[in-house]
Design a protein around this motif. Structure first.
Motif, PDB file in Angstrom:
ATOM      1  N   MET A   1       4.982  14.308   6.873  1.00 27.82           N
ATOM      2  CA  MET A   1       3.865  13.842   6.735  1.00 27.82           C
ATOM      3  C   MET A   1       3.114  13.539   7.976  1.00 27.82           C
ATOM      4  O   MET A   1       2.049  13.768   8.064  1.00 27.82           O
ATOM      5  N   TYR A   2       3.844  13.138   8.971  1.00 28.97           N
ATOM      6  CA  TYR A   2       3.025  13.204  10.402  1.00 28.97           C
ATOM      7  C   TYR A   2       2.511  14.279  10.913  1.00 28.97           C
ATOM      8  O   TYR A   2       1.475  14.340  11.369  1.00 28.97           O
ATOM      9  N   ALA A   3       3.215  15.344  10.632  1.00 25.73           N
ATOM     10  CA  ALA A   3       2.648  16.778  11.107  1.00 25.73           C
ATOM     11  C   ALA A   3       1.427  17.331  10.252  1.00 25.73           C
ATOM     12  O   ALA A   3       0.593  17.784  10.852  1.00 25.73           O
ATOM     13  N   SER A   4       1.530  16.869   8.991  1.00 22.70           N
ATOM     14  CA  SER A   4       0.201  17.049   8.162  1.00 22.70           C
ATOM     15  C   SER A   4      -1.114  16.301   8.479  1.00 22.70           C
ATOM     16  O   SER A   4      -1.931  16.642   8.170  1.00 22.70           O
ATOM     17  N   LEU A   5      -0.811  15.173   8.964  1.00 22.64           N
ATOM     18  CA  LEU A   5      -2.098  14.218   9.046  1.00 22.64           C
ATOM     19  C   LEU A   5      -3.195  14.694   9.977  1.00 22.64           C
ATOM     20  O   LEU A   5      -4.371  14.747   9.798  1.00 22.64           O
ATOM     21  N   PRO A   6      -2.883  15.161  11.135  1.00 22.03           N
ATOM     22  CA  PRO A   6      -3.927  15.660  12.003  1.00 22.03           C
ATOM     23  C   PRO A   6      -4.713  16.977  11.555  1.00 22.03           C
ATOM     24  O   PRO A   6      -5.992  16.806  11.476  1.00 22.03           O
ATOM     25  N   ARG A   7      -4.066  17.655  10.551  1.00 25.76           N
ATOM     26  CA  ARG A   7      -4.826  18.905  10.028  1.00 25.76           C
ATOM     27  C   ARG A   7      -5.581  18.177   8.814  1.00 25.76           C
ATOM     28  O   ARG A   7      -6.735  18.849   8.743  1.00 25.76           O
ATOM     29  N   ALA A   8      -5.080  17.459   8.098  1.00 27.75           N
ATOM     30  CA  ALA A   8      -5.833  16.662   7.189  1.00 27.75           C
ATOM     31  C   ALA A   8      -7.280  15.987   7.718  1.00 27.75           C
ATOM     32  O   ALA A   8      -8.237  16.220   7.010  1.00 27.75           O
ATOM     33  N   ALA A   9      -7.012  15.395   8.625  1.00 26.52           N
ATOM     34  CA  ALA A   9      -8.175  14.820   9.378  1.00 26.52           C
ATOM     35  C   ALA A   9      -9.045  16.000   9.991  1.00 26.52           C
ATOM     36  O   ALA A   9     -10.298  15.638   9.676  1.00 26.52           O
ATOM     37  N   GLU A  10      -8.650  16.803  10.306  1.00 27.21           N
ATOM     38  CA  GLU A  10      -9.561  17.874  11.084  1.00 27.21           C
ATOM     39  C   GLU A  10     -10.420  18.649   9.808  1.00 27.21           C
ATOM     40  O   GLU A  10     -11.346  18.895   9.947  1.00 27.21           O
ATOM     41  N   GLN A  11      -9.304  19.019   8.934  1.00 27.30           N
ATOM     42  CA  GLN A  11     -10.218  19.803   7.586  1.00 27.30           C
ATOM     43  C   GLN A  11     -11.296  18.845   7.090  1.00 27.30           C
ATOM     44  O   GLN A  11     -12.390  19.226   6.708  1.00 27.30           O
ATOM     45  N   SER A  12     -10.790  17.517   6.863  1.00 30.78           N
ATOM     46  CA  SER A  12     -12.045  16.510   6.264  1.00 30.78           C
ATOM     47  C   SER A  12     -13.125  16.409   7.152  1.00 30.78           C
ATOM     48  O   SER A  12     -14.374  16.372   6.645  1.00 30.78           O
ATOM     49  N   ALA A  13     -12.907  16.432   8.289  1.00 31.43           N
ATOM     50  CA  ALA A  13     -14.182  16.305   9.388  1.00 31.43           C
ATOM     51  C   ALA A  13     -14.872  17.432   9.279  1.00 31.43           C
ATOM     52  O   ALA A  13     -16.258  17.410   9.365  1.00 31.43           O
ATOM     53  N   GLU A  14     -14.295  18.657   9.176  1.00 27.11           N
ATOM     54  CA  GLU A  14     -14.939  19.747   9.285  1.00 27.11           C
ATOM     55  C   GLU A  14     -15.980  19.777   7.909  1.00 27.11           C
ATOM     56  O   GLU A  14     -16.949  20.418   7.873  1.00 27.11           O
ATOM     57  N   THR A  15     -15.227  19.470   6.747  1.00 25.63           N
ATOM     58  CA  THR A  15     -15.992  19.784   5.477  1.00 25.63           C
ATOM     59  C   THR A  15     -17.042  18.744   5.492  1.00 25.63           C
ATOM     60  O   THR A  15     -18.371  19.012   5.269  1.00 25.63           O
ATOM     61  N   TRP A  16     -17.118  17.555   6.182  1.00 30.94           N
ATOM     62  CA  TRP A  16     -17.988  16.629   6.352  1.00 30.94           C
ATOM     63  C   TRP A  16     -19.250  17.014   7.046  1.00 30.94           C
ATOM     64  O   TRP A  16     -20.400  17.035   6.783  1.00 30.94           O
ATOM     65  N   MET A  17     -18.651  17.544   8.100  1.00 32.53           N
ATOM     66  CA  MET A  17     -19.883  18.065   9.280  1.00 32.53           C
ATOM     67  C   MET A  17     -20.507  19.302   8.521  1.00 32.53           C
ATOM     68  O   MET A  17     -21.850  19.421   8.749  1.00 32.53           O
ATOM     69  N   ARG A  18     -19.792  20.179   7.765  1.00 33.57           N
ATOM     70  CA  ARG A  18     -20.521  21.197   7.086  1.00 33.57           C
ATOM     71  C   ARG A  18     -21.547  20.640   5.967  1.00 33.57           C
ATOM     72  O   ARG A  18     -22.495  21.155   6.075  1.00 33.57           O
ATOM     73  N   ASP A  19     -20.995  19.947   5.138  1.00 35.02           N
ATOM     74  CA  ASP A  19     -21.851  19.480   3.854  1.00 35.02           C
ATOM     75  C   ASP A  19     -22.581  18.530   4.218  1.00 35.02           C
ATOM     76  O   ASP A  19     -23.800  18.385   3.447  1.00 35.02           O
ATOM     77  N   CYS A  20     -22.147  17.397   4.956  1.00 37.92           N
ATOM     78  CA  CYS A  20     -23.000  16.077   4.771  1.00 37.92           C
ATOM     79  C   CYS A  20     -23.428  15.764   6.441  1.00 37.92           C
ATOM     80  O   CYS A  20     -23.600  14.303   6.572  1.00 37.92           O
ATOM     81  N   ARG A  21     -23.541  16.362   7.344  1.00 41.91           N
ATOM     82  CA  ARG A  21     -23.540  15.850   8.509  1.00 41.91           C
ATOM     83  C   ARG A  21     -25.007  15.439   8.826  1.00 41.91           C
ATOM     84  O   ARG A  21     -25.191  14.287   9.866  1.00 41.91           O
ATOM     85  N   ALA A  22     -25.951  15.583   8.023  1.00 42.01           N
ATOM     86  CA  ALA A  22     -27.253  14.648   7.793  1.00 42.01           C
ATOM     87  C   ALA A  22     -27.148  13.472   7.199  1.00 42.01           C
ATOM     88  O   ALA A  22     -28.197  12.442   7.326  1.00 42.01           O
ATOM     89  N   ALA A  23     -26.244  13.180   6.480  1.00 42.29           N
ATOM     90  CA  ALA A  23     -25.963  11.794   5.550  1.00 42.29           C
ATOM     91  C   ALA A  23     -26.060  10.602   6.666  1.00 42.29           C
ATOM     92  O   ALA A  23     -25.349  10.524   7.652  1.00 42.29           O
ATOM     93  N   VAL A  24     -27.015   9.652   6.173  1.00 41.26           N
ATOM     94  CA  VAL A  24     -26.849   8.488   6.849  1.00 41.26           C
ATOM     95  C   VAL A  24     -25.843   7.524   6.808  1.00 41.26           C
ATOM     96  O   VAL A  24     -25.200   6.989   7.711  1.00 41.26           O
ATOM     97  N   ASP A  25     -25.197   7.491   5.556  1.00 36.33           N
ATOM     98  CA  ASP A  25     -24.051   6.559   5.533  1.00 36.33           C
ATOM     99  C   ASP A  25     -22.943   7.407   5.094  1.00 36.33           C
ATOM    100  O   ASP A  25     -22.430   7.557   4.180  1.00 36.33           O
ATOM    101  N   ARG A  26     -22.566   7.805   6.336  1.00 37.50           N
ATOM    102  CA  ARG A  26     -21.133   8.879   6.334  1.00 37.50           C
ATOM    103  C   ARG A  26     -19.840   7.762   5.877  1.00 37.50           C
ATOM    104  O   ARG A  26     -19.211   8.574   5.341  1.00 37.50           O
ATOM    105  N   ALA A  27     -20.101   6.668   6.062  1.00 36.11           N
ATOM    106  CA  ALA A  27     -18.754   5.805   5.546  1.00 36.11           C
ATOM    107  C   ALA A  27     -18.545   5.899   4.065  1.00 36.11           C
ATOM    108  O   ALA A  27     -17.567   5.809   3.486  1.00 36.11           O
ATOM    109  N   SER A  28     -19.463   6.313   3.246  1.00 34.50           N
ATOM    110  CA  SER A  28     -19.406   6.480   1.802  1.00 34.50           C
ATOM    111  C   SER A  28     -18.898   7.785   1.331  1.00 34.50           C
ATOM    112  O   SER A  28     -18.801   7.975   0.292  1.00 34.50           O
TER     113      SER A  28
END
Length: 116
Positions: free
Chosen positions: A56-83
């Motif tokens: 679990m510990y080893a997979s968490l950084p990659r999960a965070a990285e992948q979700s951030a990459e997806t967010w940046m690719r798809d929603c970087r212009a979104a005003v309410d990123r928390a949602s």
């Protein structure tokens, strides 16, 4: 730089699960040994709970990285990123790292006190 990261990931993934777990747990084992003088390396590899925590510990950084990459690719212009679901996943993965670290430390203490 990406080629280096890809090579490191490929090398890491090519190792056996126990080798990966030991690599993740090595700093925790060293920290515990420095504090207590007890080397728990042999006990760690036989403990399924600790091996699961290491995975679990080893997979968490990659999960965070992948979700951030997806967010940046798809929603970087979104005003309410928390949602955004990907941003929330990124935050949860980052928040879990200290909790899993503490769980690993608690399990090492348990192994020290409950294993012959």
């Amino acid at each position: 730089m990406n080629q280096i990261l890809d090579r490191v990931r490929l090398f890491w993934l090519s190792r056996s699960p126990r080798t990966r777990a030991l690599a993740v747990l090595a700093p925790f084992i060293a920290e515990y040994q420095a504090m207590t003088g007890m080397d728990l390396s042999d006990r760690v590899l036989g403990d399924s709970v600790l091996l699961s925590l290491a995975a679990m510990y080893a997979s968490l950084p990659r999960a965070a990285e992948q979700s951030a990459e997806t967010w940046m690719r798809d929603c970087r212009a979104a005003v309410d990123r928390a949602s955004d679901q990907n941003w929330q996943l990124n935050q949860h993965a980052n928040d879990l790292l200290p909790e899993v670290s503490e769980a690993i430390r608690r399990r090492l203490r348990y192994l020290d006190t409950h294993t012959p």
